[in-house]
Design an enzyme around this catalytic site. Sequence first.
Site, mmCIF file in Angstrom:
data_model
loop_
_atom_site.group_PDB
_atom_site.id
_atom_site.type_symbol
_atom_site.label_atom_id
_atom_site.label_comp_id
_atom_site.label_asym_id
_atom_site.label_seq_id
_atom_site.Cartn_x
_atom_site.Cartn_y
_atom_site.Cartn_z
ATOM 1 N N CYS A 163 -3.895 -1.705 3.957
ATOM 2 C CA CYS A 163 -3.790 0.128 3.775
ATOM 3 C C CYS A 163 -3.258 0.319 2.697
ATOM 4 C CB CYS A 163 -3.901 0.947 5.032
ATOM 5 S SG CYS A 163 -2.869 0.975 5.709
ATOM 6 N N GLU A 182 -13.425 1.031 0.452
ATOM 7 C CA GLU A 182 -12.670 0.563 0.510
ATOM 8 C C GLU A 182 -12.809 -1.452 0.488
ATOM 9 O OE1 GLU A 182 -8.967 -0.287 4.059
ATOM 10 O OE2 GLU A 182 -10.996 -0.121 4.839
#
Lengths: 148, 482
Positions: B281, B382
């Site tokens: 992340c 993402e």
Amino acid sequence: MTLSTFGAIMGYAGDIVKQTEEAYQGLISKAKNPTLKQALQDLAGEEKKNQSLMERTRRENVTEMILEPITGLHQEEYIVDLKGVPQKDDTDLVKVAMILEERVKRFFSDASAKVPLPEVARTFRKVSQKREENLGKLQSLRLHQPLK
Amino acid sequence: MKRVKNFINGAWVDSDTKEYGDVWCPATGEKIGEVPFSTASDVDKAVQAAKKAYWEWRCTPPLSRARYLFRLKNLFEDAFEDIARTLVTEEGKTLDESRGEVRRMIENVEHATGVTTLMTGYNLEDIAQGIDCTAERQPIGVFGVIAPFNFPAMVPWWFLPYAVVAGNTYIVKPSEQVPMTQTRIFEALDECGFPEGVINMVHGAREAVNGMLYHPDIKGISFVGQSATARYVYKACGETGKRVQSLGGAKNFVIVMPDAEIDRNIPSLITSFYGCAGERCLSGSVLVPVGDVHKELREKFVAAAKALRVGNGLQEGIQMGPVVSKKHKEKILGYIEKGLQEGAKLVLDGRSIKVEGHLNGFFIGPTIFDDVHPDMAIAKEEIFGPVVSIVRVKNLDEGLKLIENSEYGNAACLYTTSGKTAREFKYRAVASMMGINLGIAAPMSFFPFGGAKGSFFGDIKGHGREVLQFFTDTKVVIQRWT
């Protein structure tokens, strides 16, 4: 092979001290002079300790945030072939030990400049500096002891 | 073939379930184990054990609790290499990355041993005439973590040591994709001698997750994973009155100013985008060259990406491993296809990479798109893989606008030699973890970890000093003896 990661450098650092220890073990059995025998045993013991030191240094200093590719350090530059080097008498053995020490000194000195972690660089420098001392001791052994 | 077990009340036990999932080695594409999809009843057993252990553990002096962590740290040091190799085998990252992760796991244990400082309250005499007030931190009960696949060793330990050292008891639910690593960690923990029930582990998937979220005796949940699930966890904990810290996904922008030192920073940029095969992340995802730095940056970045050694992470010297699963690989390939359909220019194509001896592995080589428009899916969503989108901007303002418009706000990085630009960037960018001349802005155990906007749901982030607030109630005592 290019040592392009932290792990590859630490792995090779571990290998090089292990190989050196093994080489010393081979020399110890050939040495006749008790002073030389003891000196070689000390050097082998030092390399044994250095194997643990390298393992601990890798484990405690691997910094995940800055695992960046490393350039300019090549394993080939530190290969030493002892096959052609005579090992007939104690004087020869000192020469071999000096070749081994020189190799370790050079690797750790070069690697200390490449690793971006101060603790690791400091450890490498220390190992390299110790080789300098060892070379001095071996040199004096060669000059002052009657190694027959 | 290893079938992992749950660890409940100090014992290794089978789940009640009849359903098992497969565990894969991403480098070889071979099945290496099985994981039980534990039931709500398994979760309940762990909760009951944790609940039973709570009061005695809560009454144990903090320094005595810390001593368990000191012992645990040593056990982890002994098992270090084994944990790291287990992690590589099931997750795919490189040995260096894996060792780095285990190191960070241990750092959290080390930080939590400072409980006697971290957990102290405060007091003030005479808040009114002759009346004194103290604020004391007290543990709360049973807490749990629901962990992601990408950092299977470290993430549960962003929370667990702090919860436990504060006097709570705990349940870990590892990702069902990577259950072996935490199992190996618990084997080390099993030697530590914690009182039975203080720390438990339940493997599983959806049912185990819901079993934790809706269990009335769990007081708080820490979650790390995709944003959609993070939002779900946050909502469920709200409904059931639990404390929650729910860390979601990311789309991180890395801005490179024209004054940046390109040659010096290429290794850092490469690590940012391709470290852990982009499955983190904090990974850079969108590379944002400002003005005329684009051409030089692209050339050097592409050359460095091409030079990366991709392979089985167990081989020392490999710089990028496979992605975690076949399914995830397909998702990433889908994004590459989408980028092409949307008109981005594919300047480095990692789709056809072949790794010798590992033809069934889940590999994707470094991939780079140029001419990416901010509205394209590859610039917004993402991807969680080794795919870089280059979005050009004219100035810092435009770069900051990209960050502001993103639904995520996890991390953002800037490369510059100007202190003024750096200051403006960190002051204005809407992201919670900022890197200046650094591509992975990873807070260490003594600083908080967590994002903003769609990257974080909750109030108190992972580790750092603040996490002790999550795991304790501040009880205020007002006294008059005069």
